[in-house]
Enzyme design. Structure first.
Site, PDB file in Angstrom:
ATOM      1  N   LYS A   1       1.953   7.155   4.350  1.00 55.09           N
ATOM      2  CA  LYS A   1       1.399   5.804   4.372  1.00 55.09           C
ATOM      3  C   LYS A   1       0.757   5.458   5.720  1.00 55.09           C
ATOM      4  O   LYS A   1       0.354   4.311   5.926  1.00 55.09           O
ATOM      5  CB  LYS A   1       2.497   4.789   4.067  1.00 55.09           C
ATOM      6  CG  LYS A   1       3.171   4.976   2.715  1.00 55.09           C
ATOM      7  CD  LYS A   1       4.254   3.930   2.519  1.00 55.09           C
ATOM      8  CE  LYS A   1       5.008   4.129   1.222  1.00 55.09           C
ATOM      9  NZ  LYS A   1       6.039   3.088   1.008  1.00 55.09           N
TER      10      LYS A   1
ATOM     11  N   ARG B   1       0.564 -10.786   5.754  1.00 51.01           N
ATOM     12  CA  ARG B   1       1.930 -10.989   6.236  1.00 51.01           C
ATOM     13  C   ARG B   1       2.209 -10.380   7.605  1.00 51.01           C
ATOM     14  O   ARG B   1       3.225 -10.711   8.233  1.00 51.01           O
ATOM     15  CB  ARG B   1       2.915 -10.442   5.201  1.00 51.01           C
ATOM     16  CG  ARG B   1       2.824 -11.172   3.864  1.00 51.01           C
ATOM     17  CD  ARG B   1       3.825 -10.656   2.858  1.00 51.01           C
ATOM     18  NE  ARG B   1       5.203 -10.873   3.297  1.00 51.01           N
ATOM     19  CZ  ARG B   1       6.270 -10.487   2.613  1.00 51.01           C
ATOM     20  NH1 ARG B   1       6.118  -9.825   1.473  1.00 51.01           N
ATOM     21  NH2 ARG B   1       7.484 -10.711   3.076  1.00 51.01           N
TER      22      ARG B   1
ATOM     23  N   HIS C   1      -7.872 -13.698   6.739  1.00 49.27           N
ATOM     24  CA  HIS C   1      -6.792 -12.823   7.157  1.00 49.27           C
ATOM     25  C   HIS C   1      -7.292 -11.628   7.968  1.00 49.27           C
ATOM     26  O   HIS C   1      -6.531 -10.698   8.208  1.00 49.27           O
ATOM     27  CB  HIS C   1      -6.000 -12.341   5.940  1.00 49.27           C
ATOM     28  CG  HIS C   1      -5.311 -13.445   5.212  1.00 49.27           C
ATOM     29  ND1 HIS C   1      -5.260 -13.522   3.828  1.00 49.27           N
ATOM     30  CD2 HIS C   1      -4.664 -14.544   5.676  1.00 49.27           C
ATOM     31  CE1 HIS C   1      -4.601 -14.607   3.476  1.00 49.27           C
ATOM     32  NE2 HIS C   1      -4.235 -15.243   4.568  1.00 49.27           N
TER      33      HIS C   1
ATOM     34  N   PRO D   1       0.827  -1.210   0.000  1.00 41.54           N
ATOM     35  CA  PRO D   1       0.000   0.000   0.000  1.00 41.54           C
ATOM     36  C   PRO D   1       0.860   1.258   0.000  1.00 41.54           C
ATOM     37  O   PRO D   1       1.789   1.389   0.789  1.00 41.54           O
ATOM     38  CB  PRO D   1      -0.801  -0.134   1.299  1.00 41.54           C
ATOM     39  CG  PRO D   1      -0.867  -1.601   1.553  1.00 41.54           C
ATOM     40  CD  PRO D   1       0.452  -2.134   1.084  1.00 41.54           C
ATOM     41  N   GLU D   2       0.559   2.166  -0.926  1.00 41.21           N
ATOM     42  CA  GLU D   2       1.226   3.453  -0.996  1.00 41.21           C
ATOM     43  C   GLU D   2       0.195   4.532  -0.712  1.00 41.21           C
ATOM     44  O   GLU D   2      -0.953   4.228  -0.363  1.00 41.21           O
ATOM     45  CB  GLU D   2       1.891   3.618  -2.359  1.00 41.21           C
ATOM     46  CG  GLU D   2       2.917   2.520  -2.659  1.00 41.21           C
ATOM     47  CD  GLU D   2       3.704   2.759  -3.936  1.00 41.21           C
ATOM     48  OE1 GLU D   2       3.949   3.927  -4.280  1.00 41.21           O
ATOM     49  OE2 GLU D   2       4.075   1.763  -4.599  1.00 41.21           O
TER      50      GLU D   2
ATOM     51  N   ARG E   1      15.558  -1.737  -4.709  1.00 43.13           N
ATOM     52  CA  ARG E   1      14.191  -1.988  -5.130  1.00 43.13           C
ATOM     53  C   ARG E   1      14.134  -2.209  -6.639  1.00 43.13           C
ATOM     54  O   ARG E   1      14.840  -1.570  -7.408  1.00 43.13           O
ATOM     55  CB  ARG E   1      13.279  -0.794  -4.774  1.00 43.13           C
ATOM     56  CG  ARG E   1      13.222  -0.476  -3.299  1.00 43.13           C
ATOM     57  CD  ARG E   1      12.697  -1.640  -2.464  1.00 43.13           C
ATOM     58  NE  ARG E   1      11.374  -2.020  -2.875  1.00 43.13           N
ATOM     59  CZ  ARG E   1      10.259  -1.440  -2.415  1.00 43.13           C
ATOM     60  NH1 ARG E   1      10.343  -0.446  -1.549  1.00 43.13           N
ATOM     61  NH2 ARG E   1       9.079  -1.834  -2.832  1.00 43.13           N
TER      62      ARG E   1
END
Length: 266
Positions: free
Chosen positions: A58, A117, A99, A2-3, A255
Site C-alpha cells: 500500500k 481524514r 481536500h 486504498p488497497e 474488521r
C-alpha cells in the site's frame, strides 16, 4: 481504504508526472506531512524531477532525480494513503479540491495529493537506505508472491486466516475488501486457522489472489462488480453471487467481514 489495486492506480497517476520539472510545491495543509516540514519538502523537490515511481503493498515511492536518473543518495517522497488519500494529475487551471493538501506544480500540470481524514500522508526519505528502512518491516508485495512463499508465511503465523492475510508484515497490500473477495473465491472460511490449510487450500488461495489482484489492479480499484462478493457487501440481506445463499456478516480480527456460509464452510 486504498488497497493494493488503488495504490497501483495512483502509481500510474504518479508515473504521468515523472519527467516533468517541479517548479513549485504548495503545502496547503501540513497535517499530511510526516517527519518533514513544508520548507524541507519544498527545498528537496523544487527544480528536481520525479523518476519512475515504485509501489510496495500500500506504499508508493516517488524517487527524485536531479540528473538523467535517480541516484541512491537522492531523496524520495513516500506516500501512504491511509483511509482517504489519493493522487490526481490535473491541469493547473482546474479549481483546487477542498481536500487538496499538497500540490506539486510542474512545467505542464499539477500533481495533487488530496485526503479527507489525513490519517497518513507524505514522508521524505533522504536516500534509498532510508526508504528501505521505512518499508523494512513489510512482507513481500502480494502481487508478486509465489504459492510456496505464501503458504510458508501463513503457516508460521498460526492464527486465523483473514487477519493473517491483512497483516502487512505477512503480506503487503491486502486490505479488508481484497481479503474477503479472495477467501470467497477460494471457498475458504475467514476464520480457518492458517496452520490447518491443506495443499489444495493453499493452491486455490494463491490462484484466486493472483486473479483478483490482476483484475482489480487493471481497474485501479477494488471493483464492486455484480459477479464479485464486493458488489454485494453493502446490500441489505445480500446474497452470494455464486450460489444465492444469504451472506453472513461478523467482525473477524476487528474488521467487518462478509462471507457465504454455503461456499465457505467452517
Amino acid at each position: 481504504m486504498p488497497e493494493l489495486p488503488d495504490v497501483e492506480g495512483f502509481r500510474r497517476v504518479l508515473d504521468r508526472a515523472a519527467g516533468h520539472r517541479i517548479e513549485r510545491v504548495d503545502v496547503l495543509d501540513s497535517g499530511v506531512l510526516r517527519g518533514v516540514t513544508a520548507d524541507a519538502l519544498r527545498d528537496a523537490l523544487t527544480g528536481q524531477t520525479f523518476a519512475t515511481p515504485k509501489r510496495h503493498g500500500k506504499w508508493l515511492v516517488a524517487p527524485v532525480r536531479s540528473g538523467r536518473r535517480h541516484r541512491q543518495a537522492e531523496p524520495s517522497v513516500v506516500f501512504h494513503f491511509g483511509m482517504t488519500g489519493a493522487l490526481a494529475w490535473v491541469d493547473g487551471n482546474e479549481e483546487r479540491h477542498r481536500h487538496d493538501r499538497v500540490v506539486i506544480i510542474t512545467t505542464s500540470r499539477e500533481l495533487r495529493y488530496r485526503d479527507l481524514r489525513k490519517l497518513h500522508g507524505l514522508r521524505l526519505a533522504p536516500d534509498d537506505d532510508h526508504v528501505a528502512d521505512l518499508l523494512g518491516e513489510l512482507g513481500p508485495d502480494a502481487a508478486g508472491l509465489g504459492e510456496a512463499e505464501l503458504g510458508k508465511r501463513l503457516e508460521v503465523t498460526r492464527r486465523r486466516l483473514k487477519p493473517a492475510l491483512m497483516d502487512q508484515t505477512v503480506v503487503a497490500g491486502l486490505g479488508n475488501l481484497l481479503a474477503d473477495e479472495i477467501l470467497w473465491r477460494a471457498r475458504i472460511h475467514p476464520e480457518r486457522g492458517t496452520q490447518d490449510l491443506t495443499d489444495a487450500d493453499r493452491g486455490r488461495l494463491h490462484r484466486n489472489l493472483r486473479t483478483v489482484l490482476k483484475r482489480s489492479s487493471r481497474a485501479g480499484r477494488v471493483p464492486g462488480w455484480d459477479t464479485w462478493l464486493t458488489g454485494h457487501r453493502d446490500d441489505r440481506d445480500g446474497s452470494c453471487p455464486r450460489c444465492g445463499t444469504t451472506l453472513r456478516r461478523a467482525r473477524v480480527g476487528g474488521r467487518s467481514t462478509v462471507w457465504c456460509p454455503n461456499c465457505q464452510r467452517d
